[in-house]
Structures are given as C-alpha cells and as structure tokens.
Design an enzyme around this catalytic site. Structure first.
Site, short mmCIF file in Angstrom:
data_model
loop_
_atom_site.label_atom_id
_atom_site.label_comp_id
_atom_site.label_asym_id
_atom_site.label_seq_id
_atom_site.Cartn_x
_atom_site.Cartn_y
_atom_site.Cartn_z
N GLU A 183 1.61 -11.54 6.17
CA GLU A 183 0.54 -10.88 6.92
C GLU A 183 0.98 -10.94 8.38
O GLU A 183 0.84 -11.96 9.05
CB GLU A 183 -0.79 -11.60 6.71
CG GLU A 183 -1.32 -11.56 5.27
CD GLU A 183 -1.94 -10.21 4.88
OE1 GLU A 183 -1.84 -9.24 5.68
OE2 GLU A 183 -2.50 -10.12 3.78
N HIS B 104 0.83 -1.22 0.00
CA HIS B 104 0.00 0.00 0.00
C HIS B 104 0.87 1.27 0.00
O HIS B 104 2.04 1.21 -0.35
CB HIS B 104 -1.00 -0.03 1.16
CG HIS B 104 -1.72 -1.35 1.25
ND1 HIS B 104 -2.76 -1.69 0.44
CD2 HIS B 104 -1.50 -2.45 2.03
CE1 HIS B 104 -3.17 -2.93 0.71
NE2 HIS B 104 -2.41 -3.41 1.67
N GLU C 3 -2.36 0.48 7.86
CA GLU C 3 -1.50 -0.60 7.38
C GLU C 3 -0.31 -0.09 6.58
O GLU C 3 0.81 -0.58 6.74
CB GLU C 3 -2.31 -1.59 6.53
CG GLU C 3 -1.55 -2.89 6.27
CD GLU C 3 -2.09 -3.68 5.09
OE1 GLU C 3 -3.26 -3.49 4.72
OE2 GLU C 3 -1.32 -4.48 4.53
N HIS D 218 2.72 -6.96 4.64
CA HIS D 218 1.34 -6.51 4.82
C HIS D 218 0.86 -6.78 6.24
O HIS D 218 1.56 -7.43 7.02
CB HIS D 218 0.41 -7.26 3.83
CG HIS D 218 0.51 -6.75 2.44
ND1 HIS D 218 -0.42 -5.92 1.87
CD2 HIS D 218 1.48 -6.95 1.48
CE1 HIS D 218 -0.05 -5.63 0.63
NE2 HIS D 218 1.10 -6.24 0.37
ZN LIG Z 1 -2.29 -5.23 2.70
#
Ligand SMILES: [Zn+2]
Length: 496
Positions: A461, A328, A342, A395
């Site tokens: 993640e 992102h 995030e 992420h």
């Molecule tokens: Zn993400």
C-alpha cells in the site's frame, strides 16, 4: 586482558567469516586491457603466469584462435593475438613475462606475417607454423598436432560464438574443434572427424549451421543448440555441468576477448557464459540463478562488457523471477481521490518497477501491462505459471478520513510465511525512505493474492489517494520513480 584479546579475536573472526557470506552482493572481477592484445596478455598472466609454449594468432583470426584453444590447453599455454604485420607490444611483453620458449603460429602469412615470426625468433623463442589452405583444413591440421582424441567437436566455421562457447569443454575432453560450413561436412575435416580413435562427436548449433546430412556422417553425434548464442553457451554450461565457482563471462559478439575468456575457462575448468555488452541476456540471467552462480570474472574492457552488465551480475536479484501485480484495472478503478485512480497509479508504479528490476538483472512478469481486469484468482494463477520466486502486488490505500496517510506492506502467513515477512521487511523501509511518507509498518492480512500465492508474496500500500499529502506525492513522477527504485532495492535486499 586475555579474555578481552579472545573476544577481540573472536569478533575479528566473526567479521571475516560471517559478513561476506551473509550480506554480500555477487562478486565480479574483470580482466581488462586496452586492446585485444592486452586482454589476451592479461588473461595469460592471470591464468598461466609462465608458459613455455604459446599459441599465436592474427588480429582477426577468431576461428584459428578458437581451434587453437584445445591445442594450447594440451601444451599448458595461452592463445595470444598479434597484429598481423608486426608483433604487438603487449604480446611481446607477455612472451617475455611468460618466459615462453616455443610459439606455435596458426594460419597463413597473411594472418601472422613472417615479419612477426622473425620478431619472435629474435627474442630467442623457437617458432613453428600450422597452416592450411582455409580455416577447415587448418582446424584439421591443428587436430593432427594434438594427442589422439577420443572425440571431436564440429561447428560451423564462420559462426565463431559456437566454437568459443564449446572450447572449454573441448579442451577439457581433449577434443579438437573442427570447422565445417553450412552446406555439409567439409572434406578437409572428414578424415580427422571419422578417424578410428574418434568415438563421439559434439556438434554445436542447429541444422542451419551444421546440416543434418553432415551430422549423420559423424560418429555418435550429440547436438547442442539454442535460439541465440547466449542460449547455446548456457545450454553447454548446463549439459556439461561445468564448475560455476568463478564463471567466466565474455561478450557474445566480441570474439577476440571471449575466445581469451574461453582459454582461461578451459585452463581452470570453469564455465563460460556469453553476454550482450549492454545488458545481460535473459537466458544468461536465468542460468546465473538456476546454477546459483555468485562469482564471476568478466573478460574485456568496460566497452566490451559494460559496468551495467557487471552491476547486473553483482545484483543478488539477477535471474530471479519477480511477478508484479498492479492491483485493479478496467471497470475496477480501485480507490479514487484527488484526481488519482488507483488502477492507473498501480500500473504506473508497477511499470516503473518492472524497468528498475529488469535493469537490476531480474526476470519480471506482470499480471497486466495495460488497463485490463483480471480476477484475483487469475492473478494468483499467472504468478504460479510464471514460476515466480516472489510475488509483489502493488496497491494504494484509501480512507474516509482524509488525515489517514502513510505507507504499509502486507504479508500473509498461509504460505512461505517467513520469507514473505522477510520480503516485506526489506521493501517497507525502502518505500518509506523513497517517498518520505509515514511509516505504517509491516502488517499481516489475508488479502486473496498474497494468501493464495504459494511463493513469498507481499501487497504494497504505497500511500493514501484519499490523503492530500500522500496523493500529492503519488502524483509526482519523480517520487513514483524513487518509489520503484526503493522497491527494487528492497527486492535485491531480500535476495542478498
Ligand atoms: Zn487496491
């Protein structure tokens, strides 16, 4: 009983044969010493054991020491350093243990005094002195004591690193190292450099060291250069395809110890790389990886080549190109929860990971280093143009249900499936133990950046920003730092 014995023996063999090759760090040994005299003496002990002829130079006579390497090589002996006024204790001990019969002193009496010569003579060792009115003439006079060479090396006489870096090659080829200056070809070396037996010349350093005019006067010259001394040493290792099975590593600005490293590298026909004392230069890292070097000997004390450098050499990730993609950015904030964005969390973790991997000796490229946005395809393209060995996308997760929590690692089977899985399996448990989060395991998913990246790639993640438990952990600088260390050690594990 017999079959038990057999099993026992076979498993012993398995331990010795399989374990060291499968899961080992690179091996690094050190030739130590409390002073330049002791280091040179220890190098001599290790490289020669005994030496009937030894070349002796003064404390700071780096140019003489380096020019002495090809001569010492022909005499099958080492170069030792001494205090100029009085024979150094370590040097004296070395001459005894080497059972030396002849010492060739290089330089004037201000470099190695007659008092030192008399001390050597008192040991029952014969001496001879090769001198010159300056380092240029001395280099020519050393050349005259060597077998008629088929070629010569010409370097600038005050930039010691160039001579040191080429010394193993020069010695192997039987080429003397001749010194010139930045103004042109020194007259002192001209007749030796242009002698009829000389068919080729190796020039080390760019035109600001050995001028174009000097170069053009030399016989069939080849120039090896680089933007730093580390590049020059790396380029020499590559060009001459030197044996890297036990590469010697010396400090680029530590001329006494790195010239000793060059001497033993010459003797053993090994490559010599140079390093900064505090961290392994990028070009040196890249050379370690491209030449697949796994065994090193560093020369000098822990002040000369620090444990940090040794740890970098040992790390299987040394010189590996790692691409980090913080997910992102800018208008794309990614998941949001409990005050966490995030995009910012990913960048924070990625920057910490960059630091950890860089400290470990890897070569890191990031898709972004600030709050900017790249398309998924741009991220993939950046990874490809970085020629990355591995791709790591960072992420954080989110779920409508705030009880969802934990850490997971994704890979995709489109490209490099087996190695992507291996990378994921190395990183996932390290993240979990760093954060103490729930282990959601290794999973497959066709996320764009890992589907289209052709190198082994994973998407991490790290935790759920939507979870009150995980978000607290992910807000903590301590935990983020641990997380980065964990991922970094997972990367090392992957390359191990
Ligand atoms: Zn993400």
């Amino acid at each position: 009983m017999r079959s038990m014995m057999k099993t026992a023996i076979l498993s012993l063999i398995a331990i010795f044969v399989i374990v060291p090759t499968a899961l080992a760090d690179n091996s690094v040994s050190r030739i130590d010493g409390g002073s330049r005299y002791a280091v040179a003496a220890n190098v001599a002990k290790k490289g020669w054991g005994t030496a009937s002829t030894v070349v002796l130079v003064g404390k700071t006579a780096y140019a003489d020491a380096t020019a002495g390497i090809p001569l010492a090589y022909q005499k099958n002996g080492p170069v030792l350093y001494t205090n100029s006024k009085s024979l150094s204790g370590d040097t004296k001990k070395a001459l005894t243990s080497l059972k030396t019969k002849t010492v060739i002193v290089l330089g004037s009496t201000s470099s190695v005094s007659n008092n030192v010569v008399n001390q050597v003579k008192k040991m029952g060792i014969s001496t001879q002195r090769i001198s010159g009115k300056n380092r240029y003439e001395l280099s020519a006079n050393i050349a005259k004591k060597m077998k008629k060479p088929a070629g010569v090396v010409v370097v600038e006489g005050s930039f010691y690193a160039h001579g040191i870096a080429i010394a193993p090659v020069a010695a192997q080829k039987g080429f003397p190292i001749l010194y010139t200056d930045k103004k042109g070809l020194r007259s002192e070396i001209a007749s030796v450099a242009k002698a009829s037996n000389v068919k080729q010349t190796i020039v080390v350093g760019g035109e600001n060291y050995v001028t174009k005019a000097a170069y053009n006067q030399l016989k069939s010259p080849t120039r090896i250069k680089g933007s730093t001394r580390y590049d020059v040493a790396a380029n020499i290792v590559k060009k001459y395809n030197m044996s890297v099975n036990n590469t010697y590593v010396g400090r680029g600005f530590g001329y006494a110890t790195s010239s000793s490293a060059a001497g033993i590298a010459a003797k053993q026909n090994k490559a010599l790389l140079l390093t900064n004392e505090k961290t392994l230069p990028k070009v040196t890292r890249a050379t370690v990886s491209s030449k697949k070097i796994t065994k090193f000997t560093v020369v000098g004390s822990t002040n000369t080549v620090t444990p940090t450098v040794v740890n970098q050499l040992k790390n299987p990730a040394v010189g590996k190109k790692v691409f980090i993609d913080p997910g992102h950015g800018a208008h794309d904030s990614g998941a949001v929860g409990y005050g966490l964005y995030e995009k910012n969390l990913n960048l924070d973790v990625a920057k910490r990971l960059n630091t950890k991997l860089n400290n470990a000796g890897a070569l890191v490229t990031m898709s972004r280093t600030s709050d900017t946005f790249d398309s998924l395809q741009t991220r993939v393209s950046k990874g490809a143009s970085a020629n990355a060995d591995i791709f790591i996308s960072v992420h954080a997760n989110s779920n409508d249900n705030s009880s969802a929590n934990g850490t997971e690692t994704y890979y995709d089977k489109t490209y490099a499936a087996a190695n992507s899985l291996k990378l994921a399996q190395n990183i996932q448990p390290k993240m979990v133990s760093a954060l103490g989060t729930r282990d959601r395991g290794v999973k497959t998913a066709g996320f764009y950046v890992i589907k289209y990246s052709k190198m082994p790639s994973v998407l991490l993640e790290t935790g759920f920003v939507s979870s009150p438990v995980d978000s607290n952990i992910l807000k903590s600088a301590t935990y983020k730092d641990r997380l980065a260390s964990g991922i970094s050690s997972g990367v090392s594990g992957y390359f191990r």
